[in-house]
Write an enzyme that holds these catalytic residues in place. Structure first.
Site, PDB file in Angstrom:
ATOM      1  N   ARG A  64       0.818  -1.215   0.000  1.00 41.53           N
ATOM      2  CA  ARG A  64       0.000   0.000   0.000  1.00 41.53           C
ATOM      3  C   ARG A  64       0.853   1.267   0.000  1.00 41.53           C
ATOM      4  O   ARG A  64       0.412   2.310  -0.515  1.00 41.53           O
ATOM      5  CB  ARG A  64      -0.936  -0.012   1.220  1.00 41.53           C
ATOM      6  N   ILE A  90      -7.708   7.001  -1.268  1.00 42.53           N
ATOM      7  CA  ILE A  90      -7.476   5.565  -1.294  1.00 42.53           C
ATOM      8  C   ILE A  90      -8.274   5.011  -0.119  1.00 42.53           C
ATOM      9  O   ILE A  90      -8.190   5.521   1.001  1.00 42.53           O
ATOM     10  CB  ILE A  90      -5.975   5.236  -1.190  1.00 42.53           C
ATOM     11  N   SER A  91      -9.085   3.988  -0.371  1.00 41.43           N
ATOM     12  CA  SER A  91     -10.030   3.527   0.638  1.00 41.43           C
ATOM     13  C   SER A  91      -9.343   2.873   1.837  1.00 41.43           C
ATOM     14  O   SER A  91      -8.213   2.393   1.753  1.00 41.43           O
ATOM     15  CB  SER A  91     -11.014   2.527   0.019  1.00 41.43           C
ATOM     16  N   GLN A  92     -10.069   2.843   2.950  1.00 40.89           N
ATOM     17  CA  GLN A  92      -9.630   2.150   4.150  1.00 40.89           C
ATOM     18  C   GLN A  92      -9.370   0.676   3.812  1.00 40.89           C
ATOM     19  O   GLN A  92     -10.180   0.040   3.137  1.00 40.89           O
ATOM     20  CB  GLN A  92     -10.718   2.261   5.205  1.00 40.89           C
ATOM     21  N   PRO A  93      -8.249   0.104   4.253  1.00 40.27           N
ATOM     22  CA  PRO A  93      -7.956  -1.297   3.939  1.00 40.27           C
ATOM     23  C   PRO A  93      -9.074  -2.263   4.305  1.00 40.27           C
ATOM     24  O   PRO A  93      -9.354  -3.212   3.550  1.00 40.27           O
ATOM     25  CB  PRO A  93      -6.679  -1.567   4.740  1.00 40.27           C
TER      26      PRO A  93
END
Length: 244
Positions: A64, A90-93
């Site tokens: 990431r 960028i989205s939350q994992p």
């Protein structure tokens, strides 16, 4: 390992990149553990108490820190969304893992992603599916994501710069469709491009108000069912000028 890595080339890294990548191994492992805790904690809402082996391994493999701006590298493995410029994130994992999990992809799946962003979600999908087609409306983001994915060896990811509302008809039907931005309604072109029996996962709702992560399933006979999973907060899907 249920992963479709055909077409993934060796990672072309400099010595400095090798050292940096090694520095984040433990942080990435800690991130995956936190994601698994979140998955277990939301099992009652999502119906998923754990990740499949393929999705868990994909989350542990994708670097990431290569998909965030340089000034955010040191927080790349925090379980939260991060800005990537142009009003996008960028989205939350946890959400990346959950959305991928909810698609129920097979190793030979062909999947469509709407909203490439920095390419992180596409990279995760590339470890789970055979082919990933991803559409980004913002040219600077789309071009940089394409270059990044190519440099990292993701030869099974194909990027198109276009209005994602209309999908990617030339490569339809898809075994799964994932939308990484909020839509007020399910775009009809995406439903048309979804293979019968497959699922579409998207946040649905107005900007800055309550949105719900939603699973849409298209039956073999063409009927569609929807299920709300979790309240979420996504940036709205960017549309082209003159779009409906």
């Amino acid at each position: 390992m249920a992963m479709a890595l055909a077409g993934l080339k060796a990672l072309p890294c400099s010595a400095s990149h090798d050292a940096e990548d090694a520095r984040f191994v433990q942080a990435r492992q800690a991130m995956v553990r936190e994601v698994l805790q979140d998955v277990a904690a939301t099992a009652a809402e999502t119906g998923r108490g754990a990740l499949s082996s393929a999705v868990e391994k994909a989350m542990g493999r994708v670097m990431r820190h290569r998909f965030v701006p340089p000034d955010l590298v040191n927080v790349a493995y925090e379980n939260r969304p991060l800005p990537i410029g142009y009003g996008q994130t960028i989205s939350q994992p946890f959400i990346v893992a959950l959305m991928t999990e909810l698609l129920d992809l097979s190793p030979d799946a062909k999947v469509l992603e709407i909203g490439t962003g920095s390419g992180y979600q596409a990279a995760v999908l590339a470890h789970v599916a055979r082919e990933v087609y991803t559409v980004e409306i913002l040219p600077p983001l789309g071009r940089s994501a394409e270059e990044r994915l190519k440099a990292l060896g993701y030869a099974n990811v194909h990027v198109k710069i276009d209005d994602g509302y209309f999908g990617w008809k030339e490569h339809a039907p898809f075994d799964g469709i994932l939308v990484t931005a909020a839509v007020p309604h399910i775009p009809p072109p995406l439903l048309q491009q979804l293979k019968p029996g497959a699922k579409l996962v998207t946040p649905v709702g107005p900007p800055f108000l309550t949105q719900y992560l939603t699973v849409v399933q298209k039956a073999e006979v063409g009927t569609v069912t929807t299920r709300r999973v979790l309240p979420v907060a996504f940036v709205p899907l960017t549309r082209g000028a003159g779009s409906p």
